[in-house]
Design a protein around this motif. Structure first.
Motif, PDB file in Angstrom:
ATOM      1  N   TYR A 158       0.883  -1.167   0.000  1.00 59.29           N
ATOM      2  CA  TYR A 158       0.000   0.000   0.000  1.00 59.29           C
ATOM      3  C   TYR A 158       0.921   1.218   0.000  1.00 59.29           C
ATOM      4  O   TYR A 158       1.588   1.500   0.993  1.00 59.29           O
ATOM      5  CB  TYR A 158      -0.834  -0.051   1.263  1.00 59.29           C
ATOM      6  CG  TYR A 158      -2.056   0.827   1.339  1.00 59.29           C
ATOM      7  CD1 TYR A 158      -2.326   1.814   0.417  1.00 59.29           C
ATOM      8  CD2 TYR A 158      -2.952   0.662   2.375  1.00 59.29           C
ATOM      9  CE1 TYR A 158      -3.448   2.606   0.523  1.00 59.29           C
ATOM     10  CE2 TYR A 158      -4.078   1.437   2.496  1.00 59.29           C
ATOM     11  CZ  TYR A 158      -4.321   2.409   1.557  1.00 59.29           C
ATOM     12  OH  TYR A 158      -5.441   3.193   1.670  1.00 59.29           O
ATOM     13  N   HIS A 198      -2.318  -2.441  -3.130  1.00 59.51           N
ATOM     14  CA  HIS A 198      -3.500  -2.260  -2.300  1.00 59.51           C
ATOM     15  C   HIS A 198      -3.897  -0.790  -2.389  1.00 59.51           C
ATOM     16  O   HIS A 198      -3.044   0.082  -2.431  1.00 59.51           O
ATOM     17  CB  HIS A 198      -3.159  -2.640  -0.854  1.00 59.51           C
ATOM     18  CG  HIS A 198      -4.270  -2.405   0.107  1.00 59.51           C
ATOM     19  ND1 HIS A 198      -5.437  -3.125   0.072  1.00 59.51           N
ATOM     20  CD2 HIS A 198      -4.385  -1.536   1.128  1.00 59.51           C
ATOM     21  CE1 HIS A 198      -6.229  -2.710   1.047  1.00 59.51           C
ATOM     22  NE2 HIS A 198      -5.611  -1.744   1.691  1.00 59.51           N
ATOM     23  N   ASN A 199      -5.185  -0.509  -2.428  1.00 57.03           N
ATOM     24  CA  ASN A 199      -5.641   0.874  -2.508  1.00 57.03           C
ATOM     25  C   ASN A 199      -7.062   0.966  -1.980  1.00 57.03           C
ATOM     26  O   ASN A 199      -7.964   0.345  -2.519  1.00 57.03           O
ATOM     27  CB  ASN A 199      -5.604   1.367  -3.961  1.00 57.03           C
ATOM     28  CG  ASN A 199      -6.095   2.790  -4.073  1.00 57.03           C
ATOM     29  OD1 ASN A 199      -5.625   3.661  -3.364  1.00 57.03           O
ATOM     30  ND2 ASN A 199      -7.052   3.026  -4.944  1.00 57.03           N
ATOM     31  N   SER A 200      -7.241   1.729  -0.918  1.00 56.21           N
ATOM     32  CA  SER A 200      -8.596   1.909  -0.396  1.00 56.21           C
ATOM     33  C   SER A 200      -8.950   3.388  -0.247  1.00 56.21           C
ATOM     34  O   SER A 200      -9.921   3.723   0.404  1.00 56.21           O
ATOM     35  CB  SER A 200      -8.747   1.199   0.954  1.00 56.21           C
ATOM     36  OG  SER A 200      -7.858   1.763   1.898  1.00 56.21           O
ATOM     37  N   ARG A 201      -8.165   4.253  -0.846  1.00 52.43           N
ATOM     38  CA  ARG A 201      -8.417   5.695  -0.788  1.00 52.43           C
ATOM     39  C   ARG A 201      -8.619   6.216  -2.206  1.00 52.43           C
ATOM     40  O   ARG A 201      -7.844   5.905  -3.094  1.00 52.43           O
ATOM     41  CB  ARG A 201      -7.231   6.423  -0.160  1.00 52.43           C
ATOM     42  CG  ARG A 201      -6.804   5.873   1.165  1.00 52.43           C
ATOM     43  CD  ARG A 201      -7.555   6.522   2.271  1.00 52.43           C
ATOM     44  NE  ARG A 201      -7.065   5.977   3.535  1.00 52.43           N
ATOM     45  CZ  ARG A 201      -7.767   6.017   4.622  1.00 52.43           C
ATOM     46  NH1 ARG A 201      -8.949   6.541   4.621  1.00 52.43           N
ATOM     47  NH2 ARG A 201      -7.288   5.518   5.728  1.00 52.43           N
ATOM     48  N   GLU A 260      -8.513  -3.732  -5.263  1.00 55.02           N
ATOM     49  CA  GLU A 260      -9.826  -3.159  -5.005  1.00 55.02           C
ATOM     50  C   GLU A 260      -9.796  -1.676  -5.328  1.00 55.02           C
ATOM     51  O   GLU A 260      -8.746  -1.058  -5.382  1.00 55.02           O
ATOM     52  CB  GLU A 260     -10.257  -3.362  -3.553  1.00 55.02           C
ATOM     53  CG  GLU A 260      -9.478  -2.540  -2.532  1.00 55.02           C
ATOM     54  CD  GLU A 260      -8.125  -3.126  -2.167  1.00 55.02           C
ATOM     55  OE1 GLU A 260      -8.073  -4.273  -1.731  1.00 55.02           O
ATOM     56  OE2 GLU A 260      -7.125  -2.428  -2.338  1.00 55.02           O
ATOM     57  N   PRO A 268     -12.220   1.655  -3.999  1.00 51.91           N
ATOM     58  CA  PRO A 268     -13.309   1.928  -3.061  1.00 51.91           C
ATOM     59  C   PRO A 268     -14.609   2.286  -3.775  1.00 51.91           C
ATOM     60  O   PRO A 268     -14.616   3.001  -4.760  1.00 51.91           O
ATOM     61  CB  PRO A 268     -12.785   3.116  -2.237  1.00 51.91           C
ATOM     62  CG  PRO A 268     -11.657   3.670  -3.006  1.00 51.91           C
ATOM     63  CD  PRO A 268     -11.125   2.601  -3.888  1.00 51.91           C
TER      64      PRO A 268
END
Length: 108
Positions: free
Chosen positions: A5, A32-35, A58, A60
């Motif tokens: 990330y 990884h990326n959730s922002r 993923e 968001p």
């Protein structure tokens, strides 16, 4: 499969080290990326330069809160036609929308 990330491993320099080690051991990287804003732009730039990288694990779901965060920048980082496009401006390619930032701060 490595799943670093960019905003949690120490930035581009550390992510580049991870990429070189992964390449030496023939391990693919899937970032990884959730922002939906700065992390997405940074991850896209890293993906554009790495030789062994897969798609985002993923992205968001664009909730109203995340939509509000995306609007704080002049560039639109939402997927278009199923694709995320690499920002082309300086740095990670994002320019803050100062009036939107001021309005968000005033509303908080």
């Amino acid at each position: 499969m490595l799943n670093p990330y960019v905003i949690k491993v120490g930035g581009f320099t550390e992510l580049d080290r991870i990429h070189h080690l992964a390449t030496c051991f023939q391990k693919p990287i899937q970032l990884h990326n959730s922002r939906p804003t700065v992390s997405t732009a940074a991850s896209l730039h890293a993906m554009a330069t790495f030789s062994q990288v897969g798609r985002f694990l993923e992205f968001p779901h664009m909730t109203p809160t995340l939509e509000a965060q995306v609007r704080l920048f002049r560039q639109d980082l939402r997927p278009r036609d199923g694709w995320l496009h690499l920002p082309t401006g300086p740095g990670v390619g994002l320019e803050p929308d100062l009036p939107a930032l001021r309005a968000a701060i005033a509303a908080a």
